[in-house]
Write a protein that holds these residues in place. Structure first.
Motif, PDB file in Angstrom:
ATOM      1  N   ASN A 120      54.937  35.858  49.484  1.00 29.35           N
ATOM      2  CA  ASN A 120      55.567  36.715  49.978  1.00 29.35           C
ATOM      3  C   ASN A 120      55.587  38.016  48.995  1.00 29.35           C
ATOM      4  O   ASN A 120      55.270  39.164  49.603  1.00 29.35           O
ATOM      5  CB  ASN A 120      56.903  36.338  50.145  1.00 29.35           C
ATOM      6  CG  ASN A 120      56.936  35.478  51.556  1.00 29.35           C
ATOM      7  OD1 ASN A 120      55.929  35.305  52.364  1.00 29.35           O
ATOM      8  ND2 ASN A 120      58.109  34.767  51.791  1.00 29.35           N
ATOM      9  N   VAL A 121      55.758  37.768  47.869  1.00 29.78           N
ATOM     10  CA  VAL A 121      55.782  38.909  46.727  1.00 29.78           C
ATOM     11  C   VAL A 121      54.318  39.209  46.670  1.00 29.78           C
ATOM     12  O   VAL A 121      54.264  40.788  46.512  1.00 29.78           O
ATOM     13  CB  VAL A 121      56.095  38.249  45.439  1.00 29.78           C
ATOM     14  CG1 VAL A 121      55.923  39.102  44.287  1.00 29.78           C
ATOM     15  CG2 VAL A 121      57.785  37.625  45.383  1.00 29.78           C
ATOM     16  N   LEU A 122      53.378  38.793  46.620  1.00 27.12           N
ATOM     17  CA  LEU A 122      52.128  39.477  46.504  1.00 27.12           C
ATOM     18  C   LEU A 122      51.677  40.119  47.798  1.00 27.12           C
ATOM     19  O   LEU A 122      51.101  41.169  47.480  1.00 27.12           O
ATOM     20  CB  LEU A 122      50.886  38.188  46.407  1.00 27.12           C
ATOM     21  CG  LEU A 122      51.093  37.185  44.762  1.00 27.12           C
ATOM     22  CD1 LEU A 122      50.137  36.292  44.985  1.00 27.12           C
ATOM     23  CD2 LEU A 122      51.076  38.190  43.821  1.00 27.12           C
ATOM     24  N   ASN A 123      51.980  39.557  48.937  1.00 22.82           N
ATOM     25  CA  ASN A 123      51.861  40.319  50.157  1.00 22.82           C
ATOM     26  C   ASN A 123      52.512  41.700  49.773  1.00 22.82           C
ATOM     27  O   ASN A 123      52.167  42.809  50.281  1.00 22.82           O
ATOM     28  CB  ASN A 123      52.492  39.824  51.130  1.00 22.82           C
ATOM     29  CG  ASN A 123      51.352  38.492  51.438  1.00 22.82           C
ATOM     30  OD1 ASN A 123      50.288  38.579  51.281  1.00 22.82           O
ATOM     31  ND2 ASN A 123      51.934  37.452  52.299  1.00 22.82           N
ATOM     32  N   THR A 127      63.313  36.117  36.521  1.00 25.93           N
ATOM     33  CA  THR A 127      63.395  34.994  35.832  1.00 25.93           C
ATOM     34  C   THR A 127      63.345  33.687  36.860  1.00 25.93           C
ATOM     35  O   THR A 127      63.064  32.569  36.673  1.00 25.93           O
ATOM     36  CB  THR A 127      65.196  34.629  35.428  1.00 25.93           C
ATOM     37  OG1 THR A 127      65.844  34.833  36.623  1.00 25.93           O
ATOM     38  CG2 THR A 127      65.295  35.533  33.984  1.00 25.93           C
ATOM     39  N   GLN A 128      63.161  34.206  38.150  1.00 22.95           N
ATOM     40  CA  GLN A 128      62.883  33.147  39.166  1.00 22.95           C
ATOM     41  C   GLN A 128      62.425  33.899  40.503  1.00 22.95           C
ATOM     42  O   GLN A 128      62.344  35.342  40.615  1.00 22.95           O
ATOM     43  CB  GLN A 128      64.172  32.373  39.512  1.00 22.95           C
ATOM     44  CG  GLN A 128      65.351  33.327  40.015  1.00 22.95           C
ATOM     45  CD  GLN A 128      66.692  32.550  40.262  1.00 22.95           C
ATOM     46  OE1 GLN A 128      66.549  31.380  40.209  1.00 22.95           O
ATOM     47  NE2 GLN A 128      67.611  33.193  40.369  1.00 22.95           N
ATOM     48  N   GLN A 129      62.202  33.404  41.591  1.00 21.93           N
ATOM     49  CA  GLN A 129      61.483  33.957  42.564  1.00 21.93           C
ATOM     50  C   GLN A 129      62.516  34.920  43.130  1.00 21.93           C
ATOM     51  O   GLN A 129      61.929  36.062  43.707  1.00 21.93           O
ATOM     52  CB  GLN A 129      61.009  32.883  43.785  1.00 21.93           C
ATOM     53  CG  GLN A 129      60.134  33.427  44.913  1.00 21.93           C
ATOM     54  CD  GLN A 129      58.739  33.707  44.188  1.00 21.93           C
ATOM     55  OE1 GLN A 129      58.365  33.141  43.320  1.00 21.93           O
ATOM     56  NE2 GLN A 129      58.093  34.773  45.314  1.00 21.93           N
ATOM     57  N   GLU A 130      63.711  34.536  43.233  1.00 25.00           N
ATOM     58  CA  GLU A 130      64.427  35.633  44.131  1.00 25.00           C
ATOM     59  C   GLU A 130      64.684  36.845  43.417  1.00 25.00           C
ATOM     60  O   GLU A 130      65.074  37.717  43.521  1.00 25.00           O
ATOM     61  CB  GLU A 130      66.004  34.977  44.205  1.00 25.00           C
ATOM     62  CG  GLU A 130      65.990  33.867  44.976  1.00 25.00           C
ATOM     63  CD  GLU A 130      65.125  32.610  44.727  1.00 25.00           C
ATOM     64  OE1 GLU A 130      65.106  32.387  43.448  1.00 25.00           O
ATOM     65  OE2 GLU A 130      64.977  31.708  45.546  1.00 25.00           O
ATOM     66  N   TRP A 189      47.832  34.046  41.578  1.00 27.21           N
ATOM     67  CA  TRP A 189      48.366  35.525  41.287  1.00 27.21           C
ATOM     68  C   TRP A 189      47.734  36.233  40.326  1.00 27.21           C
ATOM     69  O   TRP A 189      47.700  37.334  40.393  1.00 27.21           O
ATOM     70  CB  TRP A 189      50.055  35.011  40.861  1.00 27.21           C
ATOM     71  CG  TRP A 189      49.998  34.461  39.706  1.00 27.21           C
ATOM     72  CD1 TRP A 189      50.017  33.053  39.348  1.00 27.21           C
ATOM     73  CD2 TRP A 189      49.942  34.657  38.330  1.00 27.21           C
ATOM     74  NE1 TRP A 189      50.282  32.564  38.094  1.00 27.21           N
ATOM     75  CE2 TRP A 189      50.314  33.860  37.333  1.00 27.21           C
ATOM     76  CE3 TRP A 189      49.768  36.382  37.885  1.00 27.21           C
ATOM     77  CZ2 TRP A 189      50.294  34.057  36.044  1.00 27.21           C
ATOM     78  CZ3 TRP A 189      49.851  36.512  36.613  1.00 27.21           C
ATOM     79  CH2 TRP A 189      49.966  35.181  35.705  1.00 27.21           C
ATOM     80  N   TYR A 190      47.086  35.561  39.139  1.00 26.85           N
ATOM     81  CA  TYR A 190      46.467  36.158  38.220  1.00 26.85           C
ATOM     82  C   TYR A 190      45.147  36.858  39.039  1.00 26.85           C
ATOM     83  O   TYR A 190      44.863  37.932  38.538  1.00 26.85           O
ATOM     84  CB  TYR A 190      45.832  35.258  37.248  1.00 26.85           C
ATOM     85  CG  TYR A 190      45.473  35.949  36.162  1.00 26.85           C
ATOM     86  CD1 TYR A 190      46.218  36.567  35.172  1.00 26.85           C
ATOM     87  CD2 TYR A 190      43.961  36.111  35.660  1.00 26.85           C
ATOM     88  CE1 TYR A 190      45.717  37.244  34.060  1.00 26.85           C
ATOM     89  CE2 TYR A 190      43.497  36.890  34.716  1.00 26.85           C
ATOM     90  CZ  TYR A 190      44.282  37.251  33.727  1.00 26.85           C
ATOM     91  OH  TYR A 190      43.891  38.061  32.824  1.00 26.85           O
ATOM     92  N   LYS A 191      44.480  36.143  39.783  1.00 21.49           N
ATOM     93  CA  LYS A 191      43.236  36.958  40.307  1.00 21.49           C
ATOM     94  C   LYS A 191      43.452  37.984  41.232  1.00 21.49           C
ATOM     95  O   LYS A 191      43.056  38.989  41.436  1.00 21.49           O
ATOM     96  CB  LYS A 191      42.609  35.526  41.373  1.00 21.49           C
ATOM     97  CG  LYS A 191      42.038  34.694  40.656  1.00 21.49           C
ATOM     98  CD  LYS A 191      41.498  33.520  41.703  1.00 21.49           C
ATOM     99  CE  LYS A 191      40.723  32.422  40.687  1.00 21.49           C
ATOM    100  NZ  LYS A 191      40.252  31.274  41.550  1.00 21.49           N
ATOM    101  N   PHE A 192      44.857  38.016  41.694  1.00 23.46           N
ATOM    102  CA  PHE A 192      45.396  39.134  42.577  1.00 23.46           C
ATOM    103  C   PHE A 192      45.741  40.278  41.492  1.00 23.46           C
ATOM    104  O   PHE A 192      45.385  41.520  42.035  1.00 23.46           O
ATOM    105  CB  PHE A 192      46.653  38.469  43.212  1.00 23.46           C
ATOM    106  CG  PHE A 192      47.543  39.678  43.840  1.00 23.46           C
ATOM    107  CD1 PHE A 192      47.340  40.167  45.126  1.00 23.46           C
ATOM    108  CD2 PHE A 192      48.363  40.522  43.120  1.00 23.46           C
ATOM    109  CE1 PHE A 192      47.989  41.272  45.744  1.00 23.46           C
ATOM    110  CE2 PHE A 192      48.867  41.586  43.767  1.00 23.46           C
ATOM    111  CZ  PHE A 192      48.748  41.718  45.088  1.00 23.46           C
ATOM    112  N   MET A 193      46.343  40.016  40.547  1.00 24.45           N
ATOM    113  CA  MET A 193      46.535  40.935  39.497  1.00 24.45           C
ATOM    114  C   MET A 193      45.076  41.728  38.970  1.00 24.45           C
ATOM    115  O   MET A 193      45.039  43.060  38.907  1.00 24.45           O
ATOM    116  CB  MET A 193      47.249  40.496  38.227  1.00 24.45           C
ATOM    117  CG  MET A 193      48.808  40.397  38.700  1.00 24.45           C
ATOM    118  SD  MET A 193      49.596  41.643  38.997  1.00 24.45           S
ATOM    119  CE  MET A 193      50.992  40.900  39.848  1.00 24.45           C
ATOM    120  N   VAL A 194      44.395  40.990  38.813  1.00 22.29           N
ATOM    121  CA  VAL A 194      42.806  41.410  38.375  1.00 22.29           C
ATOM    122  C   VAL A 194      42.290  42.440  39.329  1.00 22.29           C
ATOM    123  O   VAL A 194      41.417  43.286  39.099  1.00 22.29           O
ATOM    124  CB  VAL A 194      41.965  40.228  38.047  1.00 22.29           C
ATOM    125  CG1 VAL A 194      40.390  40.801  37.831  1.00 22.29           C
ATOM    126  CG2 VAL A 194      42.251  39.604  36.732  1.00 22.29           C
TER     127      VAL A 194
END
Length: 342
Positions: A91-94, A55-58, A125-130
């Motif tokens: 940070n999440v993507l990393n 629901t949020q970053q945390e 983030w979408y480019k990361f997912m792809v």
């Protein structure tokens, strides 16, 4: 990589990915995509499933911790994260990148994206997912494609629809496959004992009071006792015959009984989850007892067994919902047996 629903099905037949991102405007196909991964993963030994809500970053902290933790109960596990918002900080993507690069294929991460908008394709983030995940975008279907799905769903429900009926359903539901599946399940309850091709006139003549029966069964399956009682009162006022309702209940219980025996049934993802929980809650023996009680109601209607059919149906549904109902019939018929596979 980004795939359509069909491309995803073809790729899944060959191999599983370690990370998925599912999104799109066609909710039914999104759920079907997730369900197909779960079924394939189960065959490959993934026996543990954990669910999270972002629901949020945390909210990511719990998911990232689970990714780094080994399961205590299984060598292979699946994590499903439902995103109410598409929140992916750097940070999440990393952390996800580190996990993907070191993954030993013992964990699968499934991300269920929030509302889809084609403009999201520009987001980092979408480019990361792809790049690092299998992205499956399920978008609205044409009427012709919806008809193909409706035909397939009808076949899985063991009913036959004419081409005109398929087209009528596709138009009425505006290509919404989730709504179409619900209508097919209702048709299956109405025509389950008839070996015929269902025409438009048959569908129009169908006793739509059975829709209320379908809703009552769903509420019982989910354990919603108060809603169940409200539905039953409405059915009584609507004049539905008890035997029509008990036929639908028995059909539902037979599907649950098949699940208790480890068989796979064809239904929507949400309904499959509800029925799985019911199978776990009741157990095979109790489901069999309830099926026997369903057979008694015909005798009550004909006066062969003492009792009130409506009270009996109410008792069965309350037991399905998790409440204790009154005894249905005299003990003298408690040793009846039925064929559960028919």
């Amino acid at each position: 990589m980004q795939l359509s629903f069909q491309q995803h099905e073809e790729k899944l037949a060959k191999e599983l990915s370690v990370m998925y991102f599912f999104t799109g405007t066609e909710e039914f196909l999104v759920e079907e995509s997730i369900s197909s991964v779960l079924k394939r993963a189960k065959k490959d030994g993934f026996s543990e499933l954990e669910r999270f809500e972002i629901t949020q970053q945390e909210s990511w902290a719990e998911v990232l911790l689970a990714l780094d933790s080994h399961s205590l109960f299984s060598e292979k596990k699946i994590l499903i994260a439902q995103l109410s918002r598409n929140v992916f900080g750097k940070n999440v993507l990393n952390e996800l990148l580190k996990w993907v690069e070191t993954n030993d294929e013992s964990t699968i991460l499934i991300l269920r994206g929030a509302n889809w908008d084609y403009r999201l394709r520009r987001a980092e983030w979408y480019k990361f997912m792809v790049k690092y995940a299998t992205v499956v975008v399920s978008e609205s279907l044409s009427i012709q494609m919806a008809m193909k799905w409706i035909t397939r769903m009808a076949s899985e429900a063991s009913i036959r629809l004419s081409r005109d009926t398929c087209e009528e359903l596709a138009i009425l539901t505006e290509g919404n496959l989730a709504a179409a599946r619900q209508e097919i399940e209702r048709l299956a309850l109405s025509f389950m004992s008839e070996n015929k091709t269902i025409e438009i006139d048959d569908m129009n003549r169908m006793n739509w009071s059975l829709c209320g029966a379908f809703d009552a069964i769903n509420e019982a399956t989910r354990g919603n006792t108060q809603r169940l009682m409200n539905q039953l009162e409405a059915l009584k006022r609507g004049g539905i015959q008890p035997l029509m309702l008990v036929g639908a209940v028995a059909s539902h219980l037979r599907q649950v009984h098949r699940m208790c025996r480890g068989e796979t049934i064809s239904t929507s993802y949400r309904r499959e989850q509800d029925m799985n929980q019911l199978a776990d809650r009741l157990g095979q023996r109790n489901v069999e007892d309830l099926l026997i009680e369903c057979t008694h109601i015909d005798g009550e209607e004909k006066g062969l067994i003492r009792g009130d059919a409506w009270d009996a149906i109410e008792s069965i549904l309350l037991k399905i919902a998790g409440s204790q109902g009154a005894p249905l019939v005299e003990n003298s018929v408690s040793n009846l047996r039925i064929d559960y596979s028919s």
